[in-house]
Write an enzyme that holds these catalytic residues in place. Structure first.
Site, PDB file in Angstrom:
ATOM      1  N   CYS A   2      20.598  73.565  26.840  1.00 53.64           N
ATOM      2  CA  CYS A   2      19.642  72.473  26.870  1.00 53.64           C
ATOM      3  C   CYS A   2      18.546  72.673  27.905  1.00 53.64           C
ATOM      4  CB  CYS A   2      20.365  71.166  27.179  1.00 53.64           C
ATOM      5  SG  CYS A   2      21.687  70.810  26.028  1.00 53.64           S
ATOM      6  N   ARG A  27      16.442  79.836  25.393  1.00 54.55           N
ATOM      7  CA  ARG A  27      17.799  79.462  25.774  1.00 54.55           C
ATOM      8  C   ARG A  27      18.598  78.902  24.604  1.00 54.55           C
ATOM      9  NH1 ARG A  27      16.827  75.860  31.015  1.00 54.55           N
ATOM     10  NH2 ARG A  27      19.058  75.534  30.762  1.00 54.55           N
ATOM     11  N   TRP A  74      21.521  71.415  22.655  1.00 50.85           N
ATOM     12  CA  TRP A  74      22.528  72.187  21.923  1.00 50.85           C
ATOM     13  C   TRP A  74      23.754  71.293  21.840  1.00 50.85           C
ATOM     14  CZ3 TRP A  74      21.515  77.259  20.247  1.00 50.85           C
ATOM     15  CH2 TRP A  74      22.585  77.885  19.591  1.00 50.85           C
ATOM     16  N   ASN A 100      21.848  67.116  30.672  1.00 48.18           N
ATOM     17  CA  ASN A 100      22.560  68.369  30.442  1.00 48.18           C
ATOM     18  C   ASN A 100      23.949  68.244  31.042  1.00 48.18           C
ATOM     19  OD1 ASN A 100      20.260  69.436  29.328  1.00 48.18           O
ATOM     20  ND2 ASN A 100      19.756  70.756  31.072  1.00 48.18           N
ATOM     21  N   GLY A 101      24.964  68.703  30.330  1.00 45.61           N
ATOM     22  CA  GLY A 101      26.324  68.642  30.844  1.00 45.61           C
ATOM     23  C   GLY A 101      27.244  67.965  29.851  1.00 45.61           C
ATOM     24  N   GLU A 486      39.326  93.072  37.483  1.00 45.82           N
ATOM     25  CA  GLU A 486      37.894  92.748  37.472  1.00 45.82           C
ATOM     26  C   GLU A 486      37.340  92.586  38.882  1.00 45.82           C
ATOM     27  OE1 GLU A 486      34.014  91.648  36.166  1.00 45.82           O
ATOM     28  OE2 GLU A 486      35.635  92.885  35.364  1.00 45.82           O
ATOM     29  N   LYS A 490      34.283  94.874  40.333  1.00 45.18           N
ATOM     30  CA  LYS A 490      33.026  94.350  40.873  1.00 45.18           C
ATOM     31  C   LYS A 490      32.742  94.939  42.249  1.00 45.18           C
ATOM     32  CE  LYS A 490      31.413  92.246  37.603  1.00 45.18           C
ATOM     33  NZ  LYS A 490      31.995  93.371  36.853  1.00 45.18           N
ATOM     34  N   GLU A 493      31.757  98.642  41.826  1.00 46.96           N
ATOM     35  CA  GLU A 493      30.492  98.800  41.109  1.00 46.96           C
ATOM     36  C   GLU A 493      29.274  98.623  42.007  1.00 46.96           C
ATOM     37  OE1 GLU A 493      30.528  97.442  36.511  1.00 46.96           O
ATOM     38  OE2 GLU A 493      31.017  95.856  37.918  1.00 46.96           O
ATOM     39  N   HIS A 509      55.906 100.331  43.443  1.00 49.01           N
ATOM     40  CA  HIS A 509      56.119 101.554  42.675  1.00 49.01           C
ATOM     41  C   HIS A 509      55.028 102.592  42.965  1.00 49.01           C
ATOM     42  CE1 HIS A 509      59.449  99.899  40.385  1.00 49.01           C
ATOM     43  NE2 HIS A 509      58.745  98.793  40.226  1.00 49.01           N
ATOM     44  N   LYS A 608      23.142  98.994  31.975  1.00 48.27           N
ATOM     45  CA  LYS A 608      23.574  97.715  31.425  1.00 48.27           C
ATOM     46  C   LYS A 608      24.292  97.901  30.089  1.00 48.27           C
ATOM     47  CE  LYS A 608      24.000  93.278  31.545  1.00 48.27           C
ATOM     48  NZ  LYS A 608      25.031  92.768  32.452  1.00 48.27           N
TER      49      LYS A 608
END
Length: 613
Positions: A2, A27, A74, A100-101, A486, A490, A493, A509, A608
């Protein structure tokens, strides 16, 4: 996704608002509307579809006046339609609102307001806001106080702008959590409000930004800002370069930082239009899945690379729990060379932000050659992975510029949660109260993300302490093993610090041999069914002299006696906890990288979209 635009000044408001909404079209939205105040009357135009439909309507029925608000919507609650489109006008015709929300407690508020005599003209959750403001205006409060009191009733994360003909030269804007930004544009004899910078950049480069739980009273002469408790706040005025890239970055130093903070909004946009929060039912029409085909499914294979593979590891837990289907997650680059066994009634789910990752596309081709149904979760409309799939789910994360994925990771996990709910309802494994509870849990998620992001200062302090380490070990169990992977990815990276993620039970182990004072351990130890096991692993790391950083649930004081440093996150439903738990790890990697002087948006040797093997 939105968009909001507001104007108060001396020029005609409607063309300025319409132009601002066009600049936010990228958007995504399914309906749009504009409200303009003229001679004490609020004029309203709303239509379904693209802005050209609204523009055509306004050519035939112009709106004249110098104060107004507009919105692209939306859908979340209620299908796309004129009556569900924003702005929403109250019963008296004196108040209009854009929002919005997600109002998490809207069924209770709607029942309460209906009992007081309010009549609802839409299916949206947003309409409760306009009725709340009308309630407090009728009790003698001015618009600012009526809005403040109304906001106190709302659960969730929100961006809101209110206009009333009782105070015709004023807009009241507010932000709670991180459902979307609220930028205030400062002109000469005119002022602007927008959910994002590009909407108003043509008119002003002087802008201020509301933080969570702040509201602003905007007139053509300027603005005043307050907390929701009424304390005055002095906002910094930022000069935005007239440069599309710099403008898109806005108040943030890097795209990665911006994209981390966009995650509550990205998740909200991912949910929009796909969940009926009253029944709990999920709709994923682009998946092209019939109830018969869903019931015939026997297995799902997730194929993905890098961050998307870790997302698929989380999705495995979601789908198995809610849909009762066995799921296997495989690295895309390994899938086709492993001579995979694909039985009848198998679906292959490919996850790829760009939709062009060559290894994932090759895995999709291999699955199709073995007669599997092929689905994709993608962020790029029209990408190859979307075109070649039998069905797809769009992440709705919006453009992700930073090479290290953040919001595409969280939205792809939410998409898999939606898929799990959808499969569950089609297969009959998720229904009634359980289906509604799954939807309720999802509705709370954007606010939980926003509350987690508000703790950035604690993470900055930890980053200063860890910025010179050479190695780091991340531990998790169950659904959070993927978040350990992850978090480590990060860090390596973007900061170039060697980091590894491990299932915590595997530490003894082998990896335990590496733990000493020079190797910090980040342990995901939130309150869940294996919390006590994680405490045991923390104690083992401490016994070897390691510095332990624990990610823990709010209110857990025991963890302070076990770990050296603690980062807290809000309590969260277990299946959605990974979406919240990854936020501090993203921020930690980001701030360590910044302190080390690394290029966080374009880390060395990375691209990317990986389009070669």
């Amino acid at each position: 996704m939105c968009g909001i635009v507001g104007y108060v000044g001396s020029r005609e408001a409607a063309p300025i608002i319409l132009d601002g909404l066009k600049r936010l079209e990228y958007r995504g939205y399914d309906s749009a509307g504009i409200a303009v105040l003229s001679d004490g009357t609020i004029g309203l135009r709303r239509d379904v579809g693209k802005l050209i439909n609204l523009e055509r309507m306004m050519t035939e029925e112009p709106l004249r006046g110098s104060v107004g608000i507009g919105h692209t919507r939306w859908a979340t609650h209620g299908a796309p339609s004129r009556r569900n489109a924003h702005p929403h006008v109250g019963a008296t015709g004196e108040v209009v609102v854009v929002h919005n929300g997600i109002v998490e407690n809207f069924p209770d508020l709607r029942d309460e307001l209906s009992a007081e005599g309010a009549t609802f003209n839409s299916e949206t959750d947003s309409e409760v806001i306009v009725h709340l403001v009308e309630r407090y205006l009728s009790l003698g409060h001015d618009l600012t106080e009526a809005t403040r009191r109304s906001l106190a009733h709302l659960k969730g994360a929100h961006a809101i702008v209110v206009l009333s003909n009782r105070e015709p030269d004023k807009l009241v804007a507010a932000r709670i959590g991180n459902a979307g930004g609220v930028a205030i544009g400062i002109g000469v004899g005119e002022m602007f409000v927008a959910s994002d910078i590009p909407a108003i950049l043509e008119h002003t480069r002087q802008m201020a930004f509301l933080e969570s739980r702040q509201m602003a009273v905007v007139t053509r002469a300027g603005f005043e800002c307050f907390t929701l408790e009424g304390a005055p706040v002095k906002l910094a005025i930022n000069t935005i370069p007239y440069d599309p890239i710099a403008a898109e970055k806005g108040e943030y130093k890097h795209f990665m930082q911006k994209e981390i903070f966009e995650q509550p909004r990205a998740v909200t946009d991912t949910i929009r239009g796909r969940v009926d929060f009253e029944s709990g039912r999920v709709s994923l029409p682009e998946l092209n899945l019939t109830p018969e085909a869903a019931q015939a499914l026997r297995r799902i294979v997730v194929v993905a690379c890098g961050t998307s593979f870790y997302s698929g590891m989380v999705g495995k837990y979601m789908i198995e729990k809610l849909a009762g289907l066995p799921v296997e997650a495989q690295i895309g680059s390994e899938f086709r060379y492993a001579e995979p066994i694909v039985e009848p009634n198998t679906a292959a789910l490919a996850i790829t932000q760009s939709g062009e990752t060559v290894d994932t596309l090759a895995a999709m081709e291999e699955a199709r050659n073995k007669q599997a149904t092929v689905w994709s979760i993608v962020n790029a409309i029209g990408s190859m992975a979307m075109r070649v799939a039998d069905g797809y789910i769009l992440m709705q994360a919006g453009p992700e510029i930073g090479v290290a994925s953040t919001k595409a990771f969280t939205t792809s996990m939410v998409d898999q949660y939606l898929l799990a709910c959808y499969l569950g309802q089609l297969r009959g494994t998720l229904k009634g109260r359980a289906l509604r509870q799954a939807a309720d849990d999802l509705a709370r998620l954007p606010d939980l993300l926003g509350r987690t992001l508000e703790r950035e200062s604690e993470i900055v302090a930890l980053a200063r302490e860890l910025k010179d380490v050479r190695h780091c070990l991340y531990l998790g169990r169950g659904i959070n093993v993927a978040i350990a992977y992850e978090g480590a990815l990060k860090l390596k990276e973007i900061s170039y610090i060697h980091a590894e993620g491990y299932p915590a039970g595997e530490m003894k182990h082998g990896p335990i041999a590496l733990i000493d004072r020079e190797m910090p351990v980040v342990a995901i130890a939130v309150k869940d069914k294996i919390y006590e096991k994680m405490l045991g692993q923390i104690e083992q790391a401490k016994a070897r002299g390691g510095l332990v950083v624990a990610l823990a649930t709010d209110g857990d004081e025991l963890i302070r006696t076990k770990a050296d440093r603690v980062l807290y996150v809000p309590e969260c439903p277990p299946l959605l906890a990974p979406v919240v738990n990854v936020i501090p790890l993203q921020l930690l990697a980001y701030h360590i990288a910044v302190l080390r002087g690394a290029d966080v948006d374009q880390p060395r040797n990375l691209a990317k979209s990986v389009t070669v093997e």
